[in-house]
Motif scaffolding. Structure first.
Motif, PDB file in Angstrom:
ATOM      1  N   PHE A  16     -74.056  63.203-147.492  1.00  0.00           N
ATOM      2  CA  PHE A  16     -74.228  62.574-145.720  1.00  0.00           C
ATOM      3  C   PHE A  16     -75.906  62.608-145.317  1.00  0.00           C
ATOM      4  O   PHE A  16     -76.409  63.929-145.200  1.00  0.00           O
ATOM      5  CB  PHE A  16     -74.128  63.820-144.782  1.00  0.00           C
ATOM      6  CG  PHE A  16     -71.870  63.917-144.820  1.00  0.00           C
ATOM      7  CD1 PHE A  16     -71.186  62.763-144.553  1.00  0.00           C
ATOM      8  CD2 PHE A  16     -71.438  64.595-145.840  1.00  0.00           C
ATOM      9  CE1 PHE A  16     -69.910  62.524-144.763  1.00  0.00           C
ATOM     10  CE2 PHE A  16     -70.105  64.541-146.623  1.00  0.00           C
ATOM     11  CZ  PHE A  16     -69.368  63.197-145.429  1.00  0.00           C
ATOM     12  N   LYS A  17     -76.553  61.758-144.753  1.00  0.00           N
ATOM     13  CA  LYS A  17     -77.229  61.642-144.898  1.00  0.00           C
ATOM     14  C   LYS A  17     -77.536  61.799-142.917  1.00  0.00           C
ATOM     15  O   LYS A  17     -77.233  61.476-141.654  1.00  0.00           O
ATOM     16  CB  LYS A  17     -78.288  60.534-144.905  1.00  0.00           C
ATOM     17  CG  LYS A  17     -79.705  60.404-144.226  1.00  0.00           C
ATOM     18  CD  LYS A  17     -80.410  59.354-145.066  1.00  0.00           C
ATOM     19  CE  LYS A  17     -79.764  57.952-145.870  1.00  0.00           C
ATOM     20  NZ  LYS A  17     -80.306  57.025-145.867  1.00  0.00           N
ATOM     21  N   SER A  18     -78.615  62.591-142.124  1.00  0.00           N
ATOM     22  CA  SER A  18     -79.262  61.958-140.641  1.00  0.00           C
ATOM     23  C   SER A  18     -79.320  61.163-140.357  1.00  0.00           C
ATOM     24  O   SER A  18     -79.503  60.384-140.311  1.00  0.00           O
ATOM     25  CB  SER A  18     -80.331  63.059-140.752  1.00  0.00           C
ATOM     26  OG  SER A  18     -80.626  63.003-139.244  1.00  0.00           O
ATOM     27  N   SER A  19     -78.478  61.212-138.852  1.00  0.00           N
ATOM     28  CA  SER A  19     -78.228  59.706-137.700  1.00  0.00           C
ATOM     29  C   SER A  19     -79.783  59.748-137.889  1.00  0.00           C
ATOM     30  O   SER A  19     -79.780  58.906-137.303  1.00  0.00           O
ATOM     31  CB  SER A  19     -77.151  60.134-137.041  1.00  0.00           C
ATOM     32  OG  SER A  19     -77.901  61.411-136.192  1.00  0.00           O
ATOM     33  N   GLY A  26     -86.556  56.259-143.453  1.00  0.00           N
ATOM     34  CA  GLY A  26     -87.691  57.315-143.645  1.00  0.00           C
ATOM     35  C   GLY A  26     -86.960  58.510-144.271  1.00  0.00           C
ATOM     36  O   GLY A  26     -86.988  59.062-145.473  1.00  0.00           O
ATOM     37  N   GLN A  27     -88.527  59.822-143.932  1.00  0.00           N
ATOM     38  CA  GLN A  27     -88.628  61.021-144.898  1.00  0.00           C
ATOM     39  C   GLN A  27     -87.432  61.290-144.593  1.00  0.00           C
ATOM     40  O   GLN A  27     -87.051  62.610-143.311  1.00  0.00           O
ATOM     41  CB  GLN A  27     -89.598  62.196-144.126  1.00  0.00           C
ATOM     42  CG  GLN A  27     -90.626  61.127-144.690  1.00  0.00           C
ATOM     43  CD  GLN A  27     -91.250  60.905-146.021  1.00  0.00           C
ATOM     44  OE1 GLN A  27     -90.843  61.671-146.659  1.00  0.00           O
ATOM     45  NE2 GLN A  27     -92.398  59.994-146.324  1.00  0.00           N
ATOM     46  N   ASP A  42     -83.279  64.613-151.977  1.00  0.00           N
ATOM     47  CA  ASP A  42     -84.160  64.181-151.314  1.00  0.00           C
ATOM     48  C   ASP A  42     -83.372  62.769-151.541  1.00  0.00           C
ATOM     49  O   ASP A  42     -82.875  62.462-152.423  1.00  0.00           O
ATOM     50  CB  ASP A  42     -85.407  63.929-152.128  1.00  0.00           C
ATOM     51  CG  ASP A  42     -86.153  63.039-151.297  1.00  0.00           C
ATOM     52  OD1 ASP A  42     -86.137  62.110-150.157  1.00  0.00           O
ATOM     53  OD2 ASP A  42     -87.670  62.983-151.601  1.00  0.00           O
ATOM     54  N   SER A  43     -83.423  62.148-150.332  1.00  0.00           N
ATOM     55  CA  SER A  43     -82.416  60.729-149.625  1.00  0.00           C
ATOM     56  C   SER A  43     -83.397  59.426-150.677  1.00  0.00           C
ATOM     57  O   SER A  43     -82.713  58.790-150.957  1.00  0.00           O
ATOM     58  CB  SER A  43     -82.109  60.005-148.066  1.00  0.00           C
ATOM     59  OG  SER A  43     -83.557  60.266-147.997  1.00  0.00           O
TER      60      SER A  43
END
Length: 69
Positions: A16-19, A26-27, A42-43
């Motif tokens: 899961f990646k931050s909304s 981005g970072q 790291d995405s």
């Protein structure tokens, strides 16, 4: 806390990646919860190293970060 081998862990998890990261890539970090651990990566480098912490450590981090805002 440990660094896990990405190939042995990453394929079996739902990441899961931050909304807040948006579509621009981005970072950002991605997080996946295992049975007893939480994995962070790291995405932008999903095949790179993972940081693995206990669920209790992750909960403490989130609680601490939430109280700072």
């Amino acid at each position: 806390m440990s660094n896990a081998e990405p190939s042995t862990v990453a394929s079996d998890l739902d990441w899961f990646k931050s909304s807040y990261s948006g579509a621009e890539g981005g970072q950002c970090v991605e997080v996946a919860a295992g049975t007893a651990t939480v994995h962070i990566r790291d995405s932008k480098a999903v095949a790179g190293p993972l940081l693995t912490v206990s669920r209790e450590t992750w909960a403490g981090f989130i609680g601490s970060a939430s109280s700072e805002t």
